[in-house]
Design a protein around this motif. Structure first.
Motif, mmCIF file in Angstrom:
data_model
loop_
_atom_site.group_PDB
_atom_site.id
_atom_site.type_symbol
_atom_site.label_atom_id
_atom_site.label_comp_id
_atom_site.label_asym_id
_atom_site.label_seq_id
_atom_site.Cartn_x
_atom_site.Cartn_y
_atom_site.Cartn_z
ATOM 1 N N VAL A 59 39.456 46.439 48.354
ATOM 2 C CA VAL A 59 38.605 45.335 47.907
ATOM 3 C C VAL A 59 37.346 45.878 47.235
ATOM 4 O O VAL A 59 36.913 45.384 46.185
ATOM 5 C CB VAL A 59 38.234 44.409 49.086
ATOM 6 C CG1 VAL A 59 37.170 43.397 48.664
ATOM 7 C CG2 VAL A 59 39.461 43.679 49.603
ATOM 8 N N LYS A 62 38.210 47.170 43.741
ATOM 9 C CA LYS A 62 38.574 46.091 42.829
ATOM 10 C C LYS A 62 37.356 45.269 42.399
ATOM 11 O O LYS A 62 37.280 44.807 41.265
ATOM 12 C CB LYS A 62 39.631 45.188 43.478
ATOM 13 C CG LYS A 62 41.040 45.759 43.423
ATOM 14 C CD LYS A 62 42.040 44.832 44.055
ATOM 15 C CE LYS A 62 43.455 45.250 43.705
ATOM 16 N NZ LYS A 62 43.794 44.999 42.287
ATOM 17 N N ALA A 182 44.343 42.495 49.241
ATOM 18 C CA ALA A 182 43.076 42.832 48.589
ATOM 19 C C ALA A 182 43.047 42.316 47.155
ATOM 20 O O ALA A 182 42.010 41.840 46.671
ATOM 21 C CB ALA A 182 42.856 44.344 48.601
ATOM 22 N N ALA A 186 40.228 39.755 46.003
ATOM 23 C CA ALA A 186 39.326 40.167 44.924
ATOM 24 C C ALA A 186 39.338 39.155 43.778
ATOM 25 O O ALA A 186 38.294 38.835 43.204
ATOM 26 C CB ALA A 186 39.720 41.553 44.414
#
Length: 198
Positions: A59, A62, A182, A186
């Protein structure tokens, strides 16, 4: 009305904008280090603990991109190094990083650097996720080499196959699921908070 040209005015404005950007970046880097820490505390004890740490790193990269994401991972490691209990099971200190599983923590930094260095080829979500997968396996490789070396150095030698069966294979599917999660998280956060986009 005529406004006289004043270089200092423009220079000052540029400097002020630069300061704001730097402060924003510092705050975001710090916040994502906290997110990685919180994810590290969600752990199931094992030879290499099952944690949400990898999810936190995914995360972080990103949302912040390669450079700021790398700084966030580095800050997380440095916090643990100086004694703040940011690692799994609320551990900290040099002993954790220099222990058998410390290579996997340092491997996150290699993953982040790899993500940063491949910025020019991350033109799509697919490419981004493939690079993170490759970075994950770099993390596995570095951590496993570290694990095997230290176990042998401490008088408890372990074969490469046994190390892979213990430290890597059980984690591949969960980590890929964390990457998928994730990616979804994100995208939602980028949509809600555009300033988080790398």
């Amino acid at each position: 009305p005529f406004v006289p040209y004043c270089p200092n005015l423009f220079i000052g404005g540029t400097q002020e904008m630069s300061k704001k950007i730097q402060v924003r970046d510092l705050v975001q880097v710090s916040m994502m280090s906290i997110v990685i820490t919180l994810c590290s505390w969600i752990a199931v004890p094992a030879a290499v603990p099952f944690t949400m740490q990898t999810f936190g790193v995914f995360v972080c990269l990103k949302l912040l991109g390669g450079w700021r994401g790398t700084l966030s991972v580095l800050l997380y490691i440095l916090l643990g190094l100086v004694g703040i209990p940011v690692f799994s099971s609320f551990r900290s200190g040099v002993g954790v990083l220099l222990g058998p599983t410390g290579g996997y923590i340092l491997g996150f930094l290699l993953m982040a650097l790899m993500y940063h260095l491949t910025a020019r080829v991350r033109g799509s979500a697919l490419a981004e996720n493939l690079i993170l997968c490759a970075g994950l396996f770099v993390c596995y490789a570095f951590g496993t080499i570290w694990f095997v070396y230290l176990m042998g150095h401490r008088g408890s030698p372990i074969s490469w196959l046994q190390a892979l069966l213990t430290c890597v294979l059980p984690y591949i599917l969960p980590d890929l699921l964390k990457l998928f999660l994730a990616d979804r998280v994100a995208k939602k956060l980028r949509s809600a908070y555009p300033s988080l986009s790398p």
